[in-house]
Design a protein around this motif. Structure first.
Motif, PDB file in Angstrom:
ATOM      1  N   ASN A  41       0.815  -1.206   0.000  1.00 24.02           N
ATOM      2  CA  ASN A  41       0.000   0.000   0.000  1.00 24.02           C
ATOM      3  C   ASN A  41       0.853   1.263   0.000  1.00 24.02           C
ATOM      4  O   ASN A  41       0.334   2.357  -0.133  1.00 24.02           O
ATOM      5  CB  ASN A  41      -0.952   0.068   1.203  1.00 24.02           C
ATOM      6  CG  ASN A  41      -2.214  -0.713   0.955  1.00 24.02           C
ATOM      7  OD1 ASN A  41      -2.475  -1.106  -0.171  1.00 24.02           O
ATOM      8  ND2 ASN A  41      -2.979  -0.954   1.994  1.00 24.02           N
ATOM      9  N   ASN A  45       0.554   6.500   1.623  1.00 30.16           N
ATOM     10  CA  ASN A  45      -0.606   6.012   0.893  1.00 30.16           C
ATOM     11  C   ASN A  45      -1.158   7.068  -0.051  1.00 30.16           C
ATOM     12  O   ASN A  45      -1.339   8.223   0.341  1.00 30.16           O
ATOM     13  CB  ASN A  45      -1.699   5.589   1.874  1.00 30.16           C
ATOM     14  CG  ASN A  45      -1.235   4.461   2.781  1.00 30.16           C
ATOM     15  OD1 ASN A  45      -0.549   3.554   2.333  1.00 30.16           O
ATOM     16  ND2 ASN A  45      -1.596   4.534   4.041  1.00 30.16           N
ATOM     17  N   ASP A  49      -5.821   4.427  -1.286  1.00 23.12           N
ATOM     18  CA  ASP A  49      -5.126   3.732  -0.207  1.00 23.12           C
ATOM     19  C   ASP A  49      -4.886   4.622   1.005  1.00 23.12           C
ATOM     20  O   ASP A  49      -4.423   4.142   2.040  1.00 23.12           O
ATOM     21  CB  ASP A  49      -3.786   3.191  -0.698  1.00 23.12           C
ATOM     22  CG  ASP A  49      -3.947   1.959  -1.592  1.00 23.12           C
ATOM     23  OD1 ASP A  49      -4.940   1.225  -1.384  1.00 23.12           O
ATOM     24  OD2 ASP A  49      -3.119   1.761  -2.481  1.00 23.12           O
TER      25      ASP A  49
END
Length: 209
Positions: A41, A45, A49
């Motif tokens: 991820n 992020n 995400d």
């Protein structure tokens, strides 16, 4: 678990968190010379995400770095421990610290500790310590994260905002400060370590300074 290759693709991306989604201006483009460590991820992020993954809530260096393998630890040992002269201090609020700017809107140091306050009772932070990192909450839509962000360029108001963003409604029972103790630390080592916490420009985290 994140591999060495993923770690390599995440090693650097710089900095700053904030208490609200619109508190900071957009970050400038990342330098072409930067490397970056990416885990699943992403350590940082992006897009959908944001607010997910192993790195969304900072609770301390050891737990933040726990997803990485022993191979990563052997390859990048300086990322897995605090530099000499740097202290990570979780504090309940109010912290009981009187900060003073080093230069106008450019860094703060501990001018004094409130007698009987949380910082004085804990006994780690000392007068003269320089704030180099602080946890802060960033919000994007209905999602949020708590990150450790470099604070060497923060002025007093931004420091207060970052500390204040660590609220119970976001799951925070403390704020985590990183302080550098002049006379014990090496500036180059500290700066290199802090690069790891700098966010890239393609995330909701903004660079206000």
């Amino acid at each position: 678990m994140p591999s060495k290759a993923l770690l390599l693709s995440a090693l650097a991306a710089l900095v700053v968190a904030c208490p609200s989604a619109d508190a900071f201006a957009p970050a400038p483009p990342a330098s072409a010379s930067r490397t970056a460590l990416r885990a699943k991820n992403g350590v940082w992020n992006t897009a959908g995400d944001f607010g997910k993954g192993d790195f969304r809530f900072y609770e301390g260096l050891d737990s933040f770095m726990s997803p990485f393998t022993q191979e990563d630890r052997d390859e990048y040992p300086h990322l897995f421990k605090l530099p000499t002269g740097v202290y990570e201090v979780p504090l309940a609020k109010p912290c009981g610290i009187l900060f003073e700017e080093i230069e106008p809107n450019r860094g703060v140091f501990v001018q004094d500790l409130v007698e009987g306050g949380n910082a004085e009772r804990q006994g780690v932070i000392q007068k003269g310590d320089v704030l180099v990192g602080v946890t802060a909450i960033q919000i994007a839509g209905a999602k949020w994260e708590r990150r450790m962000i470099p604070a060497k360029k923060f002025g007093f108001d931004l420091v207060v905002s970052a500390i204040g963003s660590n609220e119970e409604k976001w799951g925070c029972n403390n704020v985590i400060l990183m302080v550098e103790r002049p006379g014990e630390s090496n500036k180059e080592d500290v700066d290199r370590f802090l690069e790891w916490f700098e966010p890239p420009p393609d995330t909701p985290w903004k660079l206000p300074v």
